[in-house]
Every structure is written in structure tokens, then in C-alpha cells.
Design a protein around this motif. Structure first.
Motif, PDB file in Angstrom:
ATOM      1  N   CYS A   1       0.850  -1.187   0.000  1.00 53.39           N
ATOM      2  CA  CYS A   1       0.000   0.000   0.000  1.00 53.39           C
ATOM      3  C   CYS A   1       0.889   1.241   0.000  1.00 53.39           C
TER       4      CYS A   1
ATOM      5  N   ARG B   1       0.606   3.348   3.222  1.00 51.85           N
ATOM      6  CA  ARG B   1       1.306   2.757   4.365  1.00 51.85           C
ATOM      7  C   ARG B   1       2.819   2.960   4.228  1.00 51.85           C
TER       8      ARG B   1
ATOM      9  N   PRO C   1      -3.977   5.159  -0.835  1.00 52.90           N
ATOM     10  CA  PRO C   1      -4.143   3.829  -0.235  1.00 52.90           C
ATOM     11  C   PRO C   1      -4.682   2.844  -1.260  1.00 52.90           C
TER      12      PRO C   1
ATOM     13  N   PRO D   1      -6.845  -0.453  -1.073  1.00 54.93           N
ATOM     14  CA  PRO D   1      -7.606  -1.383  -0.220  1.00 54.93           C
ATOM     15  C   PRO D   1      -7.373  -2.841  -0.600  1.00 54.93           C
ATOM     16  N   SER D   2      -7.194  -3.676   0.399  1.00 55.57           N
ATOM     17  CA  SER D   2      -7.015  -5.103   0.187  1.00 55.57           C
ATOM     18  C   SER D   2      -7.265  -5.815   1.512  1.00 55.57           C
TER      19      SER D   2
ATOM     20  N   CYS E   1      -5.595  -4.636   4.727  1.00 58.52           N
ATOM     21  CA  CYS E   1      -6.151  -3.550   5.549  1.00 58.52           C
ATOM     22  C   CYS E   1      -6.665  -4.065   6.889  1.00 58.52           C
TER      23      CYS E   1
ATOM     24  N   CYS F   1      -3.752  -3.866   9.246  1.00 60.16           N
ATOM     25  CA  CYS F   1      -2.920  -2.658   9.210  1.00 60.16           C
ATOM     26  C   CYS F   1      -3.158  -1.788  10.442  1.00 60.16           C
TER      27      CYS F   1
ATOM     28  N   ARG G   1      -5.139   1.703  10.067  1.00 55.11           N
ATOM     29  CA  ARG G   1      -6.544   1.780   9.655  1.00 55.11           C
ATOM     30  C   ARG G   1      -7.265   3.003  10.210  1.00 55.11           C
TER      31      ARG G   1
ATOM     32  N   CYS H   1      -6.643   6.137   8.101  1.00 52.76           N
ATOM     33  CA  CYS H   1      -6.679   5.957   6.661  1.00 52.76           C
ATOM     34  C   CYS H   1      -8.100   6.078   6.120  1.00 52.76           C
TER      35      CYS H   1
ATOM     36  N   ALA I   1      -9.878   4.571   2.954  1.00 54.43           N
ATOM     37  CA  ALA I   1      -9.689   3.622   1.865  1.00 54.43           C
ATOM     38  C   ALA I   1     -11.029   3.059   1.440  1.00 54.43           C
ATOM     39  N   ASN I   2     -11.149   2.823   0.152  1.00 59.35           N
ATOM     40  CA  ASN I   2     -12.356   2.217  -0.404  1.00 59.35           C
ATOM     41  C   ASN I   2     -13.609   3.041  -0.103  1.00 59.35           C
TER      42      ASN I   2
ATOM     43  N   CYS J   1     -12.760   6.290   8.657  1.00 58.00           N
ATOM     44  CA  CYS J   1     -12.855   5.875  10.051  1.00 58.00           C
ATOM     45  C   CYS J   1     -13.369   7.045  10.893  1.00 58.00           C
TER      46      CYS J   1
END
Length: 269
Positions: free
Chosen positions: A44, A47, A240, A242-243, A246, A249, A252, A255, A257-258, A262
Motif C-alpha cells: 500500500c 502505508r 491507499p 484497499p485489500s 487492511c 494494518c 486503519r 486511513c 480507503a475504499n 474511520c
């Protein structure tokens, strides 16, 4: 002062390898990238930016590792000791308690037992038994160019006469996708150094008791290096990716992502 890169001008000499290094270009491309930099970037880019470029560490296991009442130390500390011991005695041997304590003075009885169990399992693997009598190079450092990018790293075990390349993993989870990049870079580095390279490498998960073959994918690594260099010469977005990674990680909470952000009260910073 980024510890991930050697910022050197002039000549660099390391283990007999001498390479001219010039002043940096007008971008953030590193002089020398660690293999871990490429692994993090492949996992990523965001990251990679947080950990490797900015040096931000958020270790979720750190406090547990400092618990004096715990039966054993965190896996990362056990793993460091295991690598040092294997470099000394070789993967076909099992260390006695004294050897473990010499490399790991703070080891508790459970630490010693675990490291010995790992070594016993490793010594019984067909790949390792096949190394009997073969010349092996444990903890082999290298500094070479991979697809034009100077890269440094350390191979856990390389046997040029076989040829065979092993990388030990002491974590409890098998994450082949992430670590496949690492050993694939090693294979490309061997070719760059003019050393015999096998057509596949092996990830050896001593805690999970698995040996995973990783095929040689030079084009994939060259594409990764290209994207790595473009990111440093670009606008520095490092988006980022996403996978499934995550889920594990530690960044999170910091971040987006997707398309899911948060909640602010759960962010780390």
C-alpha cells in the motif's frame, strides 16, 4: 534523516561492491531503497509513506511485549533471535539452551522452547535436508541495481550451488502475497549480481509449519520498481490501496480507503 535510505554522496563501498552515487535529483527518489521499502509500497503506497518515509511506527504489540509477567516475548523479538541463531548454526541444526540465551539473554523458558521447536521443524524439511554438504551463505547482504534502482537487502539463506533461496518467517499467519514481493526482489537482485538464481524462492513459515514456493516474476518486479520511482517523482499522493491487508494494518484508524472513513474518535492521529 530517514533511516530507510542511505543518503550518501560520492562513493559507496559495501562488502566489496563499489558504486558511484551522484547528488540527488530534484525529487524524492531515494539513492538506495531497502527491500522493505518495495514490499511496503507494493502492499500500500499510503502505508509506505507513513512508515518508511515519515518514520511513523505504531506497534500494537509493544505494550504487551514489555509485560514482565508474560510467558514469552513478542514474536518479532523471538524472530530476530531465531534469524541470528540460524545464521550461526545453519538451518539443519537445533540450538541448545545456551546458544539461544547467548543470542537472546532475556529469553524466558517459553521463548527458548519455541525457538528450539522452530529449529527442529526446519531441520526436518526436505529442502533443508537437501542442503547437506552444500555451500550456503546465511544472512547474505547485497547492494545492487534492480531495474535501475539501487536496492539493498539481506537474504536469510542462499545456496548458490543448488541454487536455493530461503526466507524464514516467524509470524503465526501465512501472508504469501505480501512476502512474495520480497523474495521475488531477491531473485532479481541475484541476477543483477551475476549469481546463480533459482527459478523460484521459498518462504519458510516456521511457526505455521508451512513451506511456500514463490515463482520468479521478473516483469512484476520491474513494474513495481517503475511505479515506485514514478510515485517519488510525481505529486506525492501515495494513495491507499484497499485489500485484505487492511484488516491487519495498524494505520486503519488514520486511513481513508475504499470510500470508507474511520470515525474521528477512532483515529490514531
Amino acid at each position: 534523516g530517514n533511516g530507510s535510505f542511505w543518503r550518501l554522496a560520492g562513493w559507496v563501498a559495501w562488502h566489496g561492491l563499489v558504486e558511484a552515487v551522484r547528488l540527488p535529483p530534484e525529487d524524492a527518489t531515494p539513492y538506495v531503497a531497502a527491500v522493505a521499502d518495495l514490499v511496503e509500497f507494493a502492499r500500500c503506497p499510503r502505508r509506505y509513506r507513513l512508515r518508511r518515509m515519515l518514520g511513523i511506527e505504531y506497534d500494537l504489540d509493544w505494550e504487551a511485549g514489555e509485560d514482565a509477567d508474560a510467558e514469552e516475548h513478542p514474536r518479532r523479538i523471538q524472530g530476530t533471535a531465531f534469524h541470528e541463531i540460524m545464521a550461526e548454526i545453519g538451518p539443519g541444526a537445533v540450538p541448545d539452551d545456551e546458544t539461544v540465551k547467548r543470542h537472546f539473554p532475556e529469553a524466558r523458558p517459553a521463548d527458548v522452547a519455541k525457538i528450539r521447536e522452530w529449529a527442529e521443524w526446519l531441520a526436518g524439511q526436505p529442502l533443508v535436508r537437501g542442503l547437506a554438504g552444500a555451500k550456503a551463505e546465511p544472512e547474505m547482504p547485497f547492494l545492487t541495481r534492480v531495474a535501475g534502482l539501487p536496492v539493498r537487502g539481506v537474504v536469510d539463506l542462499y545456496a548458490p550451488g543448488v541454487p536455493l533461496l530461503l526466507d524464514y518467517k516467524t509470524g503465526g499467519k501465512v501472508r504469501t502475497g505480501e512476502y512474495a514481493v520480497q523474495v521475488a526482489v531477491y531473485l532479481e537482485a541475484l541476477r543483477s549480481l551475476g549469481r546463480p538464481a533459482p527459478d523460484r524462492a521459498h518462504l519458510v513459515y516456521v511457526d505455521a509449519r508451512q513451506v511456500v514456493e514463490v515463482p520468479d516474476e521478473p516483469e512484476t518486479i520491474r513494474d513495481l520498481v517503475r511505479r515506485f520511482r514514478e510515485a517519488h517523482m510525481g505529486d506525492g499522493a501515495y494513495p491507499p490501496v484497499p485489500s485484505e491487508a487492511c484488516l491487519h494494518c495498524e494505520f486503519r484508524p488514520a486511513c481513508v480507503a475504499n470510500g470508507v472513513e474511520c470515525p474521528r474518535d477512532q483515529r490514531l492521529f
